[in-house]
Every structure is written in structure tokens, then in C-alpha cells.
Motif scaffolding. Sequence first.
Motif, PDB file in Angstrom:
ATOM      1  N   ILE A  86       4.199  13.788   9.378  1.00 53.11           N
ATOM      2  CA  ILE A  86       4.557  12.981   8.207  1.00 53.11           C
ATOM      3  C   ILE A  86       5.890  12.281   8.437  1.00 53.11           C
ATOM      4  N   GLN A  87       6.897  13.015   8.885  1.00 49.82           N
ATOM      5  CA  GLN A  87       8.210  12.402   9.134  1.00 49.82           C
ATOM      6  C   GLN A  87       8.118  11.358  10.231  1.00 49.82           C
ATOM      7  N   ARG A  88       7.361  11.630  11.283  1.00 44.06           N
ATOM      8  CA  ARG A  88       7.180  10.660  12.369  1.00 44.06           C
ATOM      9  C   ARG A  88       6.548   9.391  11.828  1.00 44.06           C
ATOM     10  N   TRP A  89       5.525   9.533  10.986  1.00 45.73           N
ATOM     11  CA  TRP A  89       4.829   8.385  10.404  1.00 45.73           C
ATOM     12  C   TRP A  89       5.785   7.576   9.523  1.00 45.73           C
ATOM     13  N   LEU A  90       6.588   8.260   8.696  1.00 47.78           N
ATOM     14  CA  LEU A  90       7.548   7.568   7.839  1.00 47.78           C
ATOM     15  C   LEU A  90       8.578   6.807   8.660  1.00 47.78           C
ATOM     16  N   ASN A  91       9.059   7.428   9.736  1.00 45.04           N
ATOM     17  CA  ASN A  91      10.005   6.736  10.619  1.00 45.04           C
ATOM     18  C   ASN A  91       9.369   5.519  11.279  1.00 45.04           C
ATOM     19  N   ASP A  92       8.108   5.629  11.694  1.00 47.28           N
ATOM     20  CA  ASP A  92       7.397   4.494  12.277  1.00 47.28           C
ATOM     21  C   ASP A  92       7.267   3.365  11.258  1.00 47.28           C
ATOM     22  N   CYS A  93       6.944   3.712  10.023  1.00 47.43           N
ATOM     23  CA  CYS A  93       6.816   2.697   8.968  1.00 47.43           C
ATOM     24  C   CYS A  93       8.162   2.015   8.717  1.00 47.43           C
ATOM     25  N   LYS A  94       9.229   2.796   8.682  1.00 45.69           N
ATOM     26  CA  LYS A  94      10.558   2.235   8.464  1.00 45.69           C
ATOM     27  C   LYS A  94      10.922   1.254   9.582  1.00 45.69           C
ATOM     28  N   ARG A  95      10.659   1.636  10.829  1.00 46.55           N
ATOM     29  CA  ARG A  95      10.923   0.729  11.954  1.00 46.55           C
ATOM     30  C   ARG A  95      10.072  -0.525  11.855  1.00 46.55           C
ATOM     31  N   GLY A  96       8.826  -0.368  11.451  1.00 45.78           N
ATOM     32  CA  GLY A  96       7.940  -1.523  11.300  1.00 45.78           C
ATOM     33  C   GLY A  96       8.431  -2.482  10.230  1.00 45.78           C
ATOM     34  N   LEU A  97       8.864  -1.936   9.103  1.00 43.99           N
ATOM     35  CA  LEU A  97       9.393  -2.772   8.020  1.00 43.99           C
ATOM     36  C   LEU A  97      10.658  -3.495   8.468  1.00 43.99           C
ATOM     37  N   THR A  98      11.536  -2.791   9.160  1.00 45.41           N
ATOM     38  CA  THR A  98      12.767  -3.403   9.663  1.00 45.41           C
ATOM     39  C   THR A  98      12.447  -4.522  10.658  1.00 45.41           C
TER      40      THR A  98
END
Length: 58
Positions: A42-54
Motif C-alpha cells: 500500500i505504501q509503495r503504491w501511494l509513493n508511486d502515485c505521488k511520483r506520478g502526480l508530481t
Amino acid sequence: MKGEVARVFELLDDQTHRDLMAQGSVLVEHYRLDMLAVGESIQRWLNDCKRGLTAVGV
């Protein structure tokens, strides 16, 4: 299906699985595949989403 992320994606990319998904999508209405992240994923997925949004400026 449950397991390590790399193994799950390996199985999802298997030709037999792709053929069955294609056949199912033709034969069954609203046929779909859902993915669920649990535990540390879950944390890995959230970090991936954050990087994608950035990356796209959101």
C-alpha cells in the motif's frame, strides 16, 4: 491470486492468462480484473502515485 508483486505480474503477463482474459471479455458482460494492494504494498503504491502526480504536474 495472491503473492509477491513480481510473481503476480509475471502470471498476469503469461500468454495463457492473456488468452483467457480475452476469451472471457468476449463471453461475459462486465468481465474485469481488479488488483488489491495490502501490507507494505500500500505504501509503495501511494509513493508511486505521488511520483506520478508530481511527474505530470498535479
